[in-house]
Write an enzyme that holds these catalytic residues in place. Structure first.
Site, PDB file in Angstrom:
ATOM      1  N   GLY A 102       0.813  -1.209   0.000  1.00 50.99           N
ATOM      2  CA  GLY A 102       0.000   0.000   0.000  1.00 50.99           C
ATOM      3  C   GLY A 102       0.838   1.246   0.000  1.00 50.99           C
ATOM      4  O   GLY A 102       2.061   1.213   0.163  1.00 50.99           O
ATOM      5  N   ASP A 118     -11.397  10.751   8.404  1.00 50.09           N
ATOM      6  CA  ASP A 118     -11.071  10.215   7.081  1.00 50.09           C
ATOM      7  C   ASP A 118     -11.568   8.770   6.936  1.00 50.09           C
ATOM      8  O   ASP A 118     -10.863   7.910   6.416  1.00 50.09           O
ATOM      9  CB  ASP A 118      -9.560  10.277   6.836  1.00 50.09           C
ATOM     10  CG  ASP A 118      -9.217  10.176   5.340  1.00 50.09           C
ATOM     11  OD1 ASP A 118     -10.108  10.457   4.507  1.00 50.09           O
ATOM     12  OD2 ASP A 118      -8.083   9.818   5.015  1.00 50.09           O
ATOM     13  N   LYS A 167       4.277   0.549   8.259  1.00 52.12           N
ATOM     14  CA  LYS A 167       4.072   1.851   7.625  1.00 52.12           C
ATOM     15  C   LYS A 167       5.362   2.648   7.785  1.00 52.12           C
ATOM     16  O   LYS A 167       5.758   2.995   8.903  1.00 52.12           O
ATOM     17  CB  LYS A 167       2.891   2.598   8.258  1.00 52.12           C
ATOM     18  CG  LYS A 167       1.538   1.985   7.959  1.00 52.12           C
ATOM     19  CD  LYS A 167       0.395   2.741   8.627  1.00 52.12           C
ATOM     20  CE  LYS A 167       0.177   4.091   8.007  1.00 52.12           C
ATOM     21  NZ  LYS A 167      -1.061   4.735   8.488  1.00 52.12           N
ATOM     22  N   VAL A 195       3.633   1.192   2.617  1.00 48.48           N
ATOM     23  CA  VAL A 195       3.263   0.154   3.573  1.00 48.48           C
ATOM     24  C   VAL A 195       3.771  -1.187   3.033  1.00 48.48           C
ATOM     25  O   VAL A 195       3.540  -1.520   1.863  1.00 48.48           O
ATOM     26  CB  VAL A 195       1.744   0.094   3.792  1.00 48.48           C
ATOM     27  CG1 VAL A 195       1.411  -0.935   4.869  1.00 48.48           C
ATOM     28  CG2 VAL A 195       1.200   1.464   4.185  1.00 48.48           C
ATOM     29  N   GLY A 249       0.267   5.826   0.846  1.00 54.40           N
ATOM     30  CA  GLY A 249      -0.591   6.952   1.170  1.00 54.40           C
ATOM     31  C   GLY A 249       0.226   8.184   1.468  1.00 54.40           C
ATOM     32  O   GLY A 249       1.437   8.233   1.195  1.00 54.40           O
ATOM     33  N   GLY A 250      -0.433   9.226   2.050  1.00 55.67           N
ATOM     34  CA  GLY A 250       0.267  10.455   2.373  1.00 55.67           C
ATOM     35  C   GLY A 250       1.376  10.240   3.392  1.00 55.67           C
ATOM     36  O   GLY A 250       2.352  10.969   3.444  1.00 55.67           O
ATOM     37  N   PHE A 251       1.234   9.203   4.213  1.00 54.90           N
ATOM     38  CA  PHE A 251       2.247   8.872   5.218  1.00 54.90           C
ATOM     39  C   PHE A 251       3.517   8.332   4.557  1.00 54.90           C
ATOM     40  O   PHE A 251       4.629   8.658   4.935  1.00 54.90           O
ATOM     41  CB  PHE A 251       1.646   7.818   6.154  1.00 54.90           C
ATOM     42  CG  PHE A 251       2.543   7.377   7.274  1.00 54.90           C
ATOM     43  CD1 PHE A 251       2.412   7.943   8.524  1.00 54.90           C
ATOM     44  CD2 PHE A 251       3.502   6.400   7.091  1.00 54.90           C
ATOM     45  CE1 PHE A 251       3.219   7.546   9.575  1.00 54.90           C
ATOM     46  CE2 PHE A 251       4.316   5.999   8.125  1.00 54.90           C
ATOM     47  CZ  PHE A 251       4.167   6.574   9.370  1.00 54.90           C
ATOM     48  N   GLY A 252       3.352   7.480   3.578  1.00 56.66           N
ATOM     49  CA  GLY A 252       4.482   6.831   2.917  1.00 56.66           C
ATOM     50  C   GLY A 252       4.060   5.468   2.409  1.00 56.66           C
ATOM     51  O   GLY A 252       2.888   5.236   2.113  1.00 56.66           O
TER      52      GLY A 252
END
Length: 808
Positions: free
Chosen positions: A499, A617, A520, A506, A501-504
């Site tokens: 995966g 979210d 993550k 996965v 996302g905005g975090f980075g």
């Protein structure tokens, strides 16, 4: 002549009917009442029949005290909006399904009760409490009543009557004044227990509040004088507030005392007690008792003191907003802080004693916190204006928080309560002498100088090393070595990537003991990701629920910052319901379990967790599925904590995902638990239909999924929304209930949306649901031409969380 013929016909048709005597308390299907006949409660306290108000020839069905003579004191009126001018052929009877009806000579219904079910042997009984009930003749359980007049009061609140609201059904029992003393038609004034924010007692004139008794403080309504509303040898009072209902009820200890609460035609709430010696009703108390009970007379932060002249003044350390208007007696604009409040500067909470607590419409509460915890929670939220104890009946316990301006305050001296208001720190005055004040300033100066030196040292140190999180100071999270995670993810191989996302990114990993994990990894270039990392650790490390993803630990080493989660083998809900092949794995029972699991997870976040969390979210890609397809809410990177149940805050930094954000949040930056409810509603409709809200297209219109579902619901065609794969497995009533619950959750106005506790109850039982109102964000829009083919677009939707710096 015709009227006489009709009456003879009725009497002959009901050949077995017996005339009502003045000693019976029951109307059966074989009996009816005509003008001149009455029924009397078993104890002889109340009587029901036809009556005319003083000076009027109009006839009504009503209930009055039988023992009180010569005054006829009416406590309830049935046909108050449809008075009778001729009763010669009018009857009051009970019909077989269980309805009490008033019929004219044309057999037309003038007034009737309602019921959602039918019984074989219905009767109407006048109880000795003054409550007229329709029930099964053999069933005395109050919970089984088909209908009762106590649920539909007029201007009188009797002992044992609940005044308030059923939060499950939405039904409200409130007082409605007579138009005049001699006209029972509903007048201008109504009396409510308003559950908005923290419940309080209000009198309204039309839609505007005219008098406010204040919130319940454990003893009484905050604005009612203590000596007039305390437990005594005559009265007991109760205020009940839970997830199912909110109501106020009073009881009489001494059965020989007759007492009632009345809302008069001119808007006064009066406690009346019958005095046999004088054969009159004695006024025990009157509300409003003086001009200071007028709602918001002195405006925001203004305080009314009936012993002063003028009666309006500003709270200490506040000044009139418009001094010239104030001096002329126009206090409506109220007061402002003498020293403006700046959230970026130090603040304090100053104690104000002996007041009637302000309007709680925009308030939140917590029943478990101490007063010290109240201060800590309110201090962290700049929108929190003030706080006080929720319950003072047994010491101070619980918290009541205010957001926005404080309105409708009055001075009550020893009868009032304490409130703590946020002020600039410069307004705090030390009780010690000037020497102590100077010593304090000197100490603060030295502390500030030391802090500046320390800050400089830290800045020098961080020239070569970026800011590092120090989680161990606040959280006991297991720490994983970087080498362990590197081996588990095969050196962060792209083959292990699951995966992004905005975090980075996965990754999937396998520890040496065989445990599967999800890692993550914070992107080194993502400043937003750093904030999300902190946020996720702060919140999810304190949350434990079977429908929330579990955080196993973290890894912070050098430039690396990672969160370690339990691995969800079935990945996200997004990957199933929007995939033409995988969606077949989810039959209706499994989808319904997923809907219920998400609802329970949100209920825990909003109500039952140590912190009250707004996720902000919630979407299909943030719901993960374990090996048994159980849902677990994930990604708390942009979650926020608030105090209370239903209020939130306002932000200029709108974060979330288009298609799931509520209107008030996307447009005005106002978020609350009702924002999450909106997102949940979107998710329910997507689970049922396997269609995305954003990007949905239809050959007959340009509505999104919410608009399409609303259109089908209005046309009673909701079954057409169901994914075709559910045809063989769906439970029709469950599916329709889920669709209606989804539509209730996405209603335009936040106040119309149910709480998650109500949602869980609505999904769990077969009770009648309220009608859904128009959803938010469903108006027709122009979409690109290639989408007009009517096929579902899935490949062009981007569900990456977005940030809007200025929602306006």
């Amino acid at each position: 002549m015709e009227a006489s013929f009709f009456l003879l016909f009725v009497l002959s048709f009901y050949s077995t009917i017996h005339k009502i005597s003045t000693t019976t308390d029951v109307i059966t299907t074989n009996q009816f009442i005509i003008d001149g006949q009455t029924v009397v409660s078993s104890g002889g306290t109340f009587e029901m029949g036809f009556f005319s108000p003083s000076g009027s020839s109009k006839r009504y069905i009503g209930i009055w005290y039988k023992q009180i003579l010569p005054v006829q004191t009416v406590v309830w009126v049935a046909n108050r909006e449809k008075p009778l001018t001729n009763t010669s052929s009018v009857v009051l009877k009970v019909t077989k399904p269980g309805i009490l009806a008033l019929l004219n000579d044309k057999n037309e219904i003038i007034w009737s009760t309602n019921t959602s079910r039918s019984i074989q042997n219905p009767v109407a009984v006048l109880l000795d409490s003054g409550n007229l009930v329709v029930k099964d003749a053999k069933d005395g359980n109050p919970e089984s009543f088909l209908w009762q007049s106590f649920n539909f009061p007029t201007d009188t609140h009797l002992p044992g009557m609940k005044l308030g609201k059923n939060l499950k059904t939405g039904h409200e029992a409130y007082l409605s004044a007579w138009k005049t003393d001699n006209d029972p038609t509903p007048g201008e004034f109504t009396r409510h227990i308003d559950p908005t924010g923290y419940p309080q007692a209000l009198t309204k004139r039309g839609t505007s509040v005219s008098v406010r008794a204040g919130p319940w403080n454990g003893f009484r309504w905050s604005g009612i004088p203590k000596q007039l509303l305390t437990q005594s040898s005559i009265f007991t009072f109760q205020f009940i507030f839970n997830t199912e209902e909110v109501y106020y009820i009073f009881s009489i200890i001494n059965s020989s005392v007759l007492s009632r609460l009345v809302l008069t035609s001119n808007g006064y709430v009066q406690r009346l007690t019958w005095v046999a010696r004088t054969k009159s009703w004695h006024i025990y108390y009157n509300l409003p008792s003086d001009n200071c009970d007028t709602y918001s007379l002195c405006g925001a932060y203004g305080s009314c003191d009936i012993d002063n002249s003028p009666i309006c003044g500003c709270l200490e350390k506040f000044v009139a907003k418009y001094p010239q208007q104030w001096e002329k007696g126009d206090w409506s604009e109220g007061c402002v802080r003498r020293t403006p409040l700046d959230c970026n500067k130090e603040h304090v909470f100053l104690k104000y004693s002996g007041i009637k607590l302000p309007d709680t419409k925009y308030s939140q509460y917590d029943k478990t916190m101490t007063l010290e915890e109240c201060s800590h929670v309110c201090s962290r939220n700049c929108s929190c204006t003030a706080y006080s104890s929720l319950d003072i009946s047994n010491g101070d316990k619980g918290c009541l928080f205010w957001f926005g301006e404080l309105i409708d305050i009055r001075k009550l001296s020893e009868r009032g309560q304490d409130i703590y208001i946020r002020m600039d720190s410069s307004e705090q005055v030390s009780d010690a002498g000037s020497n102590r004040k100077k010593a304090k300033i000197l100490t603060m100066s030295i502390s500030l100088l030391m802090a500046m030196i320390l800050l400089c040292l830290i800045m020098l140190y961080k020239r070569k090393k970026k800011k590092k999180l120090k989680l161990k100071e606040d959280f006991e999270l297991p720490q994983f070595q970087l080498s362990t995670i590197t081996r588990a993810t095969n050196n962060f191989s792209l083959n292990n990537k699951i995966g992004e996302g905005g975090f980075g990114l996965v990754y999937k990993g396998v520890l040496e003991d065989g445990q599967e994990i999800a890692v993550k990894r914070l992107s080194r270039t993502s400043m937003q990701g750093l904030d999300e990392f902190k946020n996720e650790v702060i919140y999810i490390s304190k949350l434990q629920h079977r429908n929330l993803v579990r955080l196993l630990g973290c890894c912070i080493q050098g430039e690396e910052k990672m969160l370690i989660y339990e691995y969800m083998s079935n990945k996200s809900l997004n990957a199933h319901i929007f995939d033409q092949t995988k969606k077949n794995l989810l039959d209706w029972p499994k989808r319904f379990d997923i809907i219920n699991g998400i609802a329970r997870g949100l209920l825990y976040l909003h109500q039952d967790s140590r912190l009250r969390i707004i996720h902000r979210d919630l979407k299909a890609s943030n719901v993960l599925l374990d090996i048994e397809m159980n849902p677990k809410i994930s990604d708390f990177g942009i979650a926020r904590s608030v105090a209370g149940n239903e209020m939130g805050a306002k932000t200029r930094h709108v974060v979330g995902t288009h298609g799931y954000m509520s209107p008030e949040y996307a447009v005005d930056g106002i978020f609350s638990v009702k924002s999450d409810v909106f997102s949940f509603g979107v998710l329910v409709l997507e689970i049922v239909s396997c269609k995305r809200n954003r990007g949905f297209v239809h050959q007959d219109h340009n509505l999104n999924l919410l608009g399409h579902a609303w259109k089908l619901y209005k046309e009673d065609r909701s079954l057409e929304l169901i994914d075709e794969q559910l045809a063989d497995s769906c439970h029709v009533s469950q599916v329709l209930r889920s669709i209606q619950v989804g539509l209730l959750c996405v209603q335009q106005h936040p106040d119309d949306r149910p709480s998650m506790s109500s949602v869980v109850l609505m999904l769990a039982n077969e009770s009648l649901l309220p009608k859904a109102k128009e959803p938010g964000f469903f108006t027709e829009r122009n979409i690109f031409d290639e989408a007009k083919s009517g096929s579902q677009i899935t490949s062009t939707n981007n569900e990456v969380t977005i940030t809007l710096l200025d929602p306006r």
